[in-house]
Motif scaffolding. Structure first.
Motif, mmCIF file in Angstrom:
data_model
loop_
_atom_site.group_PDB
_atom_site.id
_atom_site.type_symbol
_atom_site.label_atom_id
_atom_site.label_comp_id
_atom_site.label_asym_id
_atom_site.label_seq_id
_atom_site.Cartn_x
_atom_site.Cartn_y
_atom_site.Cartn_z
ATOM 1 N N VAL A 1 0.820 -1.226 0.000
ATOM 2 C CA VAL A 1 0.000 0.000 0.000
ATOM 3 C C VAL A 1 0.848 1.269 0.000
ATOM 4 C CG1 VAL A 1 -2.020 -1.086 1.048
ATOM 5 C CG2 VAL A 1 -0.320 -0.001 2.511
ATOM 6 N N CYS B 1 5.803 5.293 -2.421
ATOM 7 C CA CYS B 1 5.611 6.548 -1.677
ATOM 8 C C CYS B 1 6.958 7.160 -1.319
ATOM 9 C CB CYS B 1 4.817 6.302 -0.394
ATOM 10 S SG CYS B 1 3.094 5.913 -0.685
ATOM 11 N N ILE C 1 1.517 0.133 9.668
ATOM 12 C CA ILE C 1 0.878 -0.905 8.848
ATOM 13 C C ILE C 1 1.093 -2.273 9.481
ATOM 14 C CG2 ILE C 1 0.997 -2.108 6.623
ATOM 15 C CD1 ILE C 1 1.713 0.700 5.435
ATOM 16 N N TYR D 1 -1.796 -4.796 10.689
ATOM 17 C CA TYR D 1 -1.861 -6.111 10.055
ATOM 18 C C TYR D 1 -1.801 -7.228 11.091
ATOM 19 C CZ TYR D 1 -0.883 -9.846 6.728
ATOM 20 O OH TYR D 1 -0.929 -10.996 5.990
#
Length: 88
Positions: free
Chosen positions: A40, A44, A59, A63
């Motif tokens: 995701v 970036c 994240i 998760y």
């Protein structure tokens, strides 16, 4: 890279294991994911490797909580890798 300069790439580690790397990209650091949960944020840009690690750690924590795992050793990609299904 010249001696004495800061490294151009850094490995980003989280509680869920290796998230990926960041590589210098102009004045920013671009993230390249090595595990599915971190896709995701693939591509970036971050102001620093520390900023990328904080994002990846958030994240990882989400998760792990969603899967109900207390430790990274129970993560699905770790099991597959340990049994030789995925390349190291």
């Amino acid at each position: 890279m010249e001696a004495g300069n800061m490294a151009d790439a850094f490995v980003i580690e989280t509680t869920a294991g290796t998230a990926g790397i960041v590589a210098a990209d102009g004045i920013a650091f671009r993230f390249y994911a090595s595990q599915p949960p971190f896709f995701v944020i693939e591509g970036c840009c971050f102001a620093s490797p520390a900023d990328a690690r904080r994002s990846a750690e958030a994240i990882a924590e989400t998760y792990l909580a969603a899967l109900g795992h207390a430790t990274a050793s129970a993560l699905p990609w770790r099991r597959l890798r340990r049994h030789g299904t995925l390349a190291a």
